[in-house]
Design a protein around this motif. Structure first.
Motif, mmCIF file in Angstrom:
data_model
loop_
_atom_site.group_PDB
_atom_site.id
_atom_site.type_symbol
_atom_site.label_atom_id
_atom_site.label_comp_id
_atom_site.label_asym_id
_atom_site.label_seq_id
_atom_site.Cartn_x
_atom_site.Cartn_y
_atom_site.Cartn_z
ATOM 1 N N ILE A 52 53.220 14.564 78.684
ATOM 2 C CA ILE A 52 54.059 13.818 77.759
ATOM 3 C C ILE A 52 53.337 12.609 77.166
ATOM 4 N N GLN A 53 52.164 12.278 77.707
ATOM 5 C CA GLN A 53 51.377 11.177 77.137
ATOM 6 C C GLN A 53 49.929 11.308 77.569
ATOM 7 N N SER A 54 49.036 10.943 76.668
ATOM 8 C CA SER A 54 47.607 10.895 76.966
ATOM 9 C C SER A 54 47.061 9.581 76.442
ATOM 10 N N LEU A 55 46.394 8.833 77.315
ATOM 11 C CA LEU A 55 45.828 7.549 76.918
ATOM 12 C C LEU A 55 44.325 7.588 77.096
ATOM 13 N N PRO A 56 43.554 7.211 76.086
ATOM 14 C CA PRO A 56 42.094 7.281 76.194
ATOM 15 C C PRO A 56 41.543 6.179 77.079
ATOM 16 N N ALA A 57 40.432 6.464 77.699
ATOM 17 C CA ALA A 57 39.690 5.401 78.391
ATOM 18 C C ALA A 57 39.005 4.543 77.334
ATOM 19 N N PRO A 58 38.935 3.227 77.534
ATOM 20 C CA PRO A 58 38.303 2.365 76.530
ATOM 21 C C PRO A 58 36.809 2.633 76.442
ATOM 22 N N ALA A 59 36.273 2.451 75.266
ATOM 23 C CA ALA A 59 34.834 2.626 75.067
ATOM 24 C C ALA A 59 34.069 1.497 75.738
ATOM 25 N N ALA A 101 27.728 2.510 78.836
ATOM 26 C CA ALA A 101 28.528 3.527 79.520
ATOM 27 C C ALA A 101 29.945 3.537 78.946
ATOM 28 N N PRO A 102 30.512 4.730 78.706
ATOM 29 C CA PRO A 102 31.898 4.799 78.227
ATOM 30 C C PRO A 102 32.881 4.573 79.359
ATOM 31 N N GLY A 103 34.112 4.231 79.018
ATOM 32 C CA GLY A 103 35.154 4.120 80.019
ATOM 33 C C GLY A 103 35.334 5.435 80.744
ATOM 34 N N ARG A 104 35.702 5.343 82.028
ATOM 35 C CA ARG A 104 35.805 6.542 82.862
ATOM 36 C C ARG A 104 36.789 6.237 83.985
ATOM 37 N N PHE A 105 38.003 6.778 83.881
ATOM 38 C CA PHE A 105 39.056 6.471 84.845
ATOM 39 C C PHE A 105 38.909 7.374 86.066
ATOM 40 N N ARG A 110 35.705 3.257 86.154
ATOM 41 C CA ARG A 110 34.344 3.325 86.670
ATOM 42 C C ARG A 110 33.311 3.042 85.586
ATOM 43 N N GLY A 111 33.587 3.471 84.352
ATOM 44 C CA GLY A 111 32.615 3.274 83.282
ATOM 45 C C GLY A 111 32.381 1.824 82.957
ATOM 46 N N ASN A 112 33.457 1.010 82.995
ATOM 47 C CA ASN A 112 33.352 -0.406 82.639
ATOM 48 C C ASN A 112 33.419 -1.335 83.841
#
Length: 433
Positions: free
Chosen positions: A94-101, A108-112, A136-138
């Motif tokens: 019902i929802q998708s939220l991106p990891a921050p760049a 390194a990109p965001g990585r939950f 983990r990414g940030n």
């Protein structure tokens, strides 16, 4: 910046070999065989860790209960670079939220990695339930307010933008990705203060962070203390043993959970076993169970990036096989209950008595197996979450959600991951057998 490498592919090869050895050892034969099986009621749509799939890789779930309408409860789950996914009890997204760049395309990109919940945190805008995730990414924590009927989706980012890295001194160090990894939240019943316990990737470190609401309605944190669990161990024969890892790496912790009744933290050191310690990180940690591979020597080969195991001296446990992963509590109404652990190396789950006074004794185990040709079970499970409370018509006896590291059937050659929803009554029946 290149995609962060997958952690130690050679370890899985080593683990598979050791599991084959372990089940033939005297006193351990059949230790993981013959366990009862439970089947899932539903599964999420597969996630694909490739460009077309948004580099989404299922990892860790948490279950949020809607107290007013339990049948409208939610599952919040991490998808690494794919960010967060929110599912209803039918396992529909019902929802998708991106990891921050990262700060720049070269970083390194965001990585939950992991997610947990905090209930009723007092914000400047009123009390709120939060989903907390380790980025983990940030090398930071991120916070999402849960409002079930909010237009646009139930989760809203309320992270304090001034939040500092959890472990790293600067962006260069963040890019090395020895960053925030495992996560467990905890609210101290005596003080009412809320905390997060965060482990550091490829080290033995665990940090205690106090969660700090700001005047603007966001949430930040401050680090109170850090401990380092052991990385080498003295065996009964007097020799020293360290798990075979890539040079420079230490046996890390990922799966963690805090028992709110007594402030006890359980931490899964993947290649070692399960630790019990105070959630405020004071006192002496106690290893309550070991993985089967504990004490097995290994030789790392630079050319193949694999570990070759030596002879097993027989000092390991008989219930869990490396990696020991997702830990979750299954409390019961009488105050008893279970600590559940994912035994990733042999695709099983182990249950321990919740009570430290009973030495967290092993109580049994189970597998999550296929319900049909299209609804498979759970393999190579990373994360798990249990909630022993009624969740409406769909799960009147509670719910167990487990990650599936090998979603089948596959779509062509694309590897896939996802989450399985299991009726908690089936799990309790399996453990009572």
């Amino acid at each position: 910046m290149p995609e962060p490498r997958t952690r130690r592919p050679y370890v899985f090869l080593m683990t598979a070999t050791l599991v084959a050895l372990a089940v033939t050892l005297p006193g351990q034969a059949g230790a993981s065989s013959g366990l009862p099986a439970v089947t899932p009621r539903a599964e999420t749509a597969p996630l694909h860790d490739d460009e077309a799939g948004g580099n989404s890789d299922a990892d860790d779930p948490a279950i949020w209960r809607d107290a007013a309408q339990p049948g409208r409860s939610l599952v919040v789950a991490t998808a690494k670079e794919g960010g967060l996914r929110v599912y209803d009890l039918d396992a529909r997204e019902i929802q998708s939220l991106p990891a921050p760049a990262g700060p720049t395309p070269e970083d390194a990109p965001g990585r939950f990695n992991n997610v947990d919940l905090v209930q009723g945190l007092k914000l400047s805008t009123g009390r709120a339930d939060l989903a907390v995730t380790s980025d983990r990414g940030n090398d930071r924590l991120r916070f999402y307010r849960i409002d079930r009927d909010r237009a646009g989706g139930p989760l809203t980012d309320v992270t304090d933008p001034a939040g500092a890295p959890v472990f790293s001194a600067d962006q260069e160090e963040i890019n090395e990705q020895r960053t925030a990894y495992g996560l467990a939240t905890w609210t101290d019943r005596a003080s009412g203060r809320s905390y997060a316990l965060v482990s550091r990737r490829e080290t033995t470190s665990v940090a205690l962070l106090e969660l700090l609401p700001t005047r603007s309605g966001t949430v930040g944190y401050r680090k109170l203390r850090t401990i380092d669990l052991p990385s080498s161990f003295t065996l009964p024969d007097g020799t020293s043993w360290t798990p075979c890892l890539e040079p420079g790496e230490l046996p890390q912790v990922e799966g963690m959970v805090v028992d709110p009744a007594n402030g006890v933290l359980y931490a899964g050191q993947e290649d070692v076993g399960i630790w019990r310690l105070r959630a405020d990180l004071t006192g002496t940690p106690r290893l309550i169970d070991k993985v089967r591979e504990y004490g097995v020597p290994g030789t790392y080969d630079e050319a193949t990036e694999e570990c070759t195991p030596g002879a097993d001296p027989g000092y390991g446990g008989s219930r869990i096989s490396a990696d020991v992963e997702g830990l979750t509590l299954l409390p019961e109404a009488d105050g008893d209950g279970y600590l559940l652990a994912s035994s990733q190396g042999d695709n099983t789950f182990a249950a321990y008595d919740r009570e430290p006074a009973d030495r967290n004794e092993y109580e049994g185990g189970f597998r999550v197996t296929a319900a049909s040709a299209t609804l498979d079970g759970s393999e190579e499970c990373d994360g798990a979450a249990a909630l022993n409370a009624p969740l409406g018509r769909r799960y009147p006896n509670g719910l167990l959600v487990v990650q599936d590291g090998d979603e089948t059937p596959r779509s062509g050659d694309r590897a896939a991951t996802g989450f399985k929803f299991v009726d908690l009554a089936d799990v309790l029946t399996a453990l009572d057998d």
